[in-house]
Structure formats: structure tokens, C-alpha cells
Design a protein around this motif. Structure first.
Motif, mmCIF file in Angstrom:
data_model
loop_
_atom_site.group_PDB
_atom_site.id
_atom_site.type_symbol
_atom_site.label_atom_id
_atom_site.label_comp_id
_atom_site.label_asym_id
_atom_site.label_seq_id
_atom_site.Cartn_x
_atom_site.Cartn_y
_atom_site.Cartn_z
ATOM 1 N N ARG A 31 0.850 -1.192 0.000
ATOM 2 C CA ARG A 31 0.000 0.000 0.000
ATOM 3 C C ARG A 31 0.888 1.246 0.000
ATOM 4 N NH1 ARG A 31 0.601 -2.245 4.687
ATOM 5 N NH2 ARG A 31 -0.895 -3.858 4.131
ATOM 6 N N ALA A 32 0.298 2.363 -0.410
ATOM 7 C CA ALA A 32 0.994 3.647 -0.324
ATOM 8 C C ALA A 32 1.103 4.060 1.141
ATOM 9 C CB ALA A 32 0.240 4.704 -1.120
ATOM 10 N N ALA A 33 2.040 4.940 1.417
ATOM 11 C CA ALA A 33 2.199 5.463 2.779
ATOM 12 C C ALA A 33 2.681 6.904 2.697
ATOM 13 C CB ALA A 33 3.197 4.617 3.577
ATOM 14 N N ASP A 34 2.115 7.744 3.553
ATOM 15 C CA ASP A 34 2.477 9.174 3.578
ATOM 16 C C ASP A 34 2.289 9.830 2.211
ATOM 17 O OD1 ASP A 34 3.277 8.951 6.278
ATOM 18 O OD2 ASP A 34 5.244 8.216 5.666
ATOM 19 N N GLY A 35 1.283 9.365 1.494
ATOM 20 C CA GLY A 35 0.964 9.953 0.199
ATOM 21 C C GLY A 35 1.892 9.558 -0.931
ATOM 22 N N VAL A 36 2.762 8.558 -0.695
ATOM 23 C CA VAL A 36 3.720 8.129 -1.715
ATOM 24 C C VAL A 36 3.400 6.694 -2.124
ATOM 25 C CG1 VAL A 36 6.153 7.798 -2.278
ATOM 26 C CG2 VAL A 36 5.476 9.612 -0.685
ATOM 27 N N GLU A 37 3.388 6.433 -3.435
ATOM 28 C CA GLU A 37 3.053 5.101 -3.918
ATOM 29 C C GLU A 37 4.092 4.080 -3.496
ATOM 30 O OE1 GLU A 37 3.123 4.656 -8.141
ATOM 31 O OE2 GLU A 37 4.976 5.783 -8.391
ATOM 32 N N PHE A 38 3.671 2.814 -3.529
ATOM 33 C CA PHE A 38 4.547 1.728 -3.116
ATOM 34 C C PHE A 38 5.550 1.381 -4.217
ATOM 35 C CE2 PHE A 38 5.571 -2.790 -3.231
ATOM 36 C CZ PHE A 38 6.147 -2.943 -1.988
ATOM 37 N N LYS A 39 6.825 1.210 -3.820
ATOM 38 C CA LYS A 39 7.874 0.749 -4.734
ATOM 39 C C LYS A 39 8.802 -0.189 -3.967
ATOM 40 C CE LYS A 39 7.996 4.995 -7.531
ATOM 41 N NZ LYS A 39 8.821 6.171 -7.913
ATOM 42 N N SER A 40 9.153 -1.303 -4.607
ATOM 43 C CA SER A 40 10.061 -2.245 -3.947
ATOM 44 C C SER A 40 10.829 -3.051 -4.986
ATOM 45 C CB SER A 40 9.272 -3.216 -3.051
ATOM 46 O OG SER A 40 8.585 -4.161 -3.848
ATOM 47 N N ALA A 41 11.793 -3.837 -4.514
ATOM 48 C CA ALA A 41 12.560 -4.716 -5.394
ATOM 49 C C ALA A 41 12.946 -5.975 -4.635
ATOM 50 C CB ALA A 41 13.804 -4.009 -5.914
ATOM 51 N N PHE A 42 13.059 -7.079 -5.377
ATOM 52 C CA PHE A 42 13.499 -8.361 -4.850
ATOM 53 C C PHE A 42 14.888 -8.651 -5.432
ATOM 54 C CE2 PHE A 42 9.034 -8.386 -4.395
ATOM 55 C CZ PHE A 42 8.597 -9.478 -3.655
ATOM 56 N N LEU A 43 15.856 -8.898 -4.570
ATOM 57 C CA LEU A 43 17.181 -9.310 -5.019
ATOM 58 C C LEU A 43 17.379 -10.765 -4.629
ATOM 59 C CD1 LEU A 43 19.992 -8.529 -6.218
ATOM 60 C CD2 LEU A 43 20.712 -8.080 -3.859
ATOM 61 N N THR A 44 17.537 -11.650 -5.625
ATOM 62 C CA THR A 44 17.690 -13.074 -5.334
ATOM 63 C C THR A 44 19.160 -13.440 -5.193
ATOM 64 O OG1 THR A 44 17.743 -13.730 -7.666
ATOM 65 C CG2 THR A 44 15.589 -13.590 -6.619
#
Length: 279
Positions: A74-87
Motif C-alpha cells: 500500500r501507499a504510505a504518507d501519500g507516496v506510492e509503493f515501490k520495492s525490489a526483490f534481489l535473489t
């Protein structure tokens, strides 16, 4: 790599994955390789068995290979969610282990780290992922050599956090091969094939069958069924659970399948086992 905002997954050399989540969407992931999941913005919830982890901006969570998790973002503090998976791929770990300084390894009696663990805030981990973000934000693909350096950085950072991560990362060698009985006890409710059981414990199919004979005279499939039935009986007797609430949860395909197996195992139907015993 092809540009496109609507692609759900961006794959960089099968090492770095960027997932695009819809707000509130819950996704089931089978983790095929040891993975570091880092949140750049927004927040993430990871559910694993009975555990729930909240991962916020600039935080990272370790996901051990061959485990199933449920993830929502989910977004938080008005900023959209962004993430990455490093295998941290198995082949790379094998190569790394051949050159490792044995003095950093924990003792043979040390216990492995949890399969899913939120990591303490770490400048090295933040630096690792901040270096990666420039590539997928610009839609540029890093070289394979660069990605190998990032895997190396990820491994070293985990071991610096706690040397016991070696047990998780290098579970393909003695004395840290995954204990079959422990794995089966933790995953008996998962719908795993015999081939998956073998692979998830780091063994060939023949080695798995051979090693399993050391813990039970039953076949692995029969062991799983008996363990599920024992858990069903426990839930009904100790927690007063209804059959309709548990048979699917325990991995049975239908009520009739569950009822037949239960009666065959205990000698009475699953409706009121405690009452049958007392009579």
C-alpha cells in the motif's frame, strides 16, 4: 527488457525483480531462491504461516528459498509503493562458498536463522538497493557482472548482520543440510509433490527417499496425511474446531476424503472424536 508501465514484473538477469502491486492486492509468492525484499516507498505486509511482518520505507526483509508467503502493499504518507526483490541464486552461493573464509562460519551446533526475518536497519543494505534503483527507474539494464557484485554485496551484508545466516544460505553442505523432519513438521499443510519435497530440502529425489526412511517407516505422502489427521484431531479436541472449518485448511481436497481418512486412521468418524473415546 521491454518498457511498459503495465508490466507486473521487471526482470533483470533473473537476479533483480521489480514487482508492481495494485493498492491492497494480496499476492501469493513461492520463493524459489533466497531473497532480499527492499521497500523504497510505501509499505508492505508479508504473511508467513502464523507470522505477520510490516516492512516500511528503507526497510528490508529476508525470505528463505522454497517457502510460501502472502504479500500485500500500500501507499504510505501519500507516496506510492515501490520495492525490489534481489535473489541470491543457488549457483552463485555454491561458487561463493568454495572461496569462503572458514573463520566466519558459525559452529556446527548453531541454529539457522528464521525462514522469514525482517532485517535490522543497515547502511550497507540501504546502499546496496539505492545503487540498484537508478537502473530500473531509468529503464536501463545493469550488466550481469554488476548484478553478481550486488549478489556478493547482499551475501556479505547478511553474514555481517549475523553469521548464522550462513546456515540458511549454504544449506547444500554438511552439517547444515535442511533437516527433513523439521521441514516436514513445518510444511505438512502445504500441497507439495514428492519432487518438491526433495528439491525444497536440497536433495535429489532418490536421496530424499533414502533419508526419509531414517525418520519414518511410512512413505512421505502417508506421513503427511497422518500428520494432518493428527492436527485435525487436536484442533477438534483442544480448540473445539468444527470439521467444516479445518479440513480444507489442512490440505484435504473434500470433506468425504477427509472423513474417510480420519475414520481409517482413528476408527471413528471426525464429528465428535472425544465423545467416541469416552464411550
Amino acid at each position: 527488457m521491454e518498457k511498459g508501465k503495465h508490466h507486473p514484473i521487471i526482470n533483470f538477469s533473473d537476479i533483480l525483480f521489480v514487482y508492481k502491486f495494485k493498492e491492497g492486492e494480496i499476492k501469493h509468492h513461492t520463493i524459489p531462491e533466497h531473497t532480499l525484499l527492499y521497500v523504497y516507498s510505501g509499505e508492505l505486509t508479508v504473511n508467513y504461516q502464523s507470522h505477520k511482518f510490516l516492512v516500511k520505507k528503507d526497510e528490508c526483509i529476508f525470505l528463505a528459498r522454497n517457502h510460501n508467503v502472502w504479500i500485500s502493499a500500500r501507499a504510505a504518507d501519500g507516496v506510492e509503493f515501490k520495492s525490489a526483490f534481489l535473489t541470491l541464486t543457488r549457483n552463485f552461493l555454491i561458487s561463493y562458498f568454495r572461496q569462503i573464509d572458514c573463520s566466519i562460519l558459525p559452529s556446527e551446533k548453531a541454529k539457522r536463522m528464521p525462514e522469514v526475518m525482517k532485517l535490522p536497519n543497515n547502511l550497507h543494505m540501504n546502499s546496496l538497493f539505492r545503487g540498484l534503483v537508478t537502473f530500473f527507474m531509468a529503464w536501463e539494464k545493469p550488466t550481469s557482472q554488476y548484478m553478481e557484485l550486488k549478489q556478493l554485496e547482499g551475501i556479505k551484508t547478511l553474514i555481517d548482520i549475523n553469521a548464522r545466516f550462513c546456515i540458511n544460505l549454504f544449506d547444500f553442505v554438511s552439517p547444515w543440510k535442511i533437516d527433513i523432519q523439521d521441514f516436514m513438521s513445518k510444511n505438512f499443510m502445504e500441497d507439495l509433490t514428492l519432487v518438491e519435497m526433495a528439491r525444497y530440502t536440497g536433495r535429489s529425489l532418490s536421496a530424499f527417499k533414502r533419508d526419509f526412511k531414517g525418520i519414518s517407516d511410512l512413505s512421505p505422502q502417508r506421513w503427511v496425511t497422518r500428520r494432518r489427521l493428527q492436527e485435525a484431531r487436536r484442533l477438534m479436541e483442544e480448540n473445539n474446531k468444527k470439521v467444516s472449518d479445518i479440513y480444507l485448511q489442512l490440505g484435504f481436497k473434500s470433506y468425504s476424503h477427509f472423513s474417510t481418512a480420519f475414520k481409517r486412521e482413528f476408527g471413528f468418524p471426525p464429528t465428535h472424536p472425544q465423545k467416541e473415546i469416552e464411550e
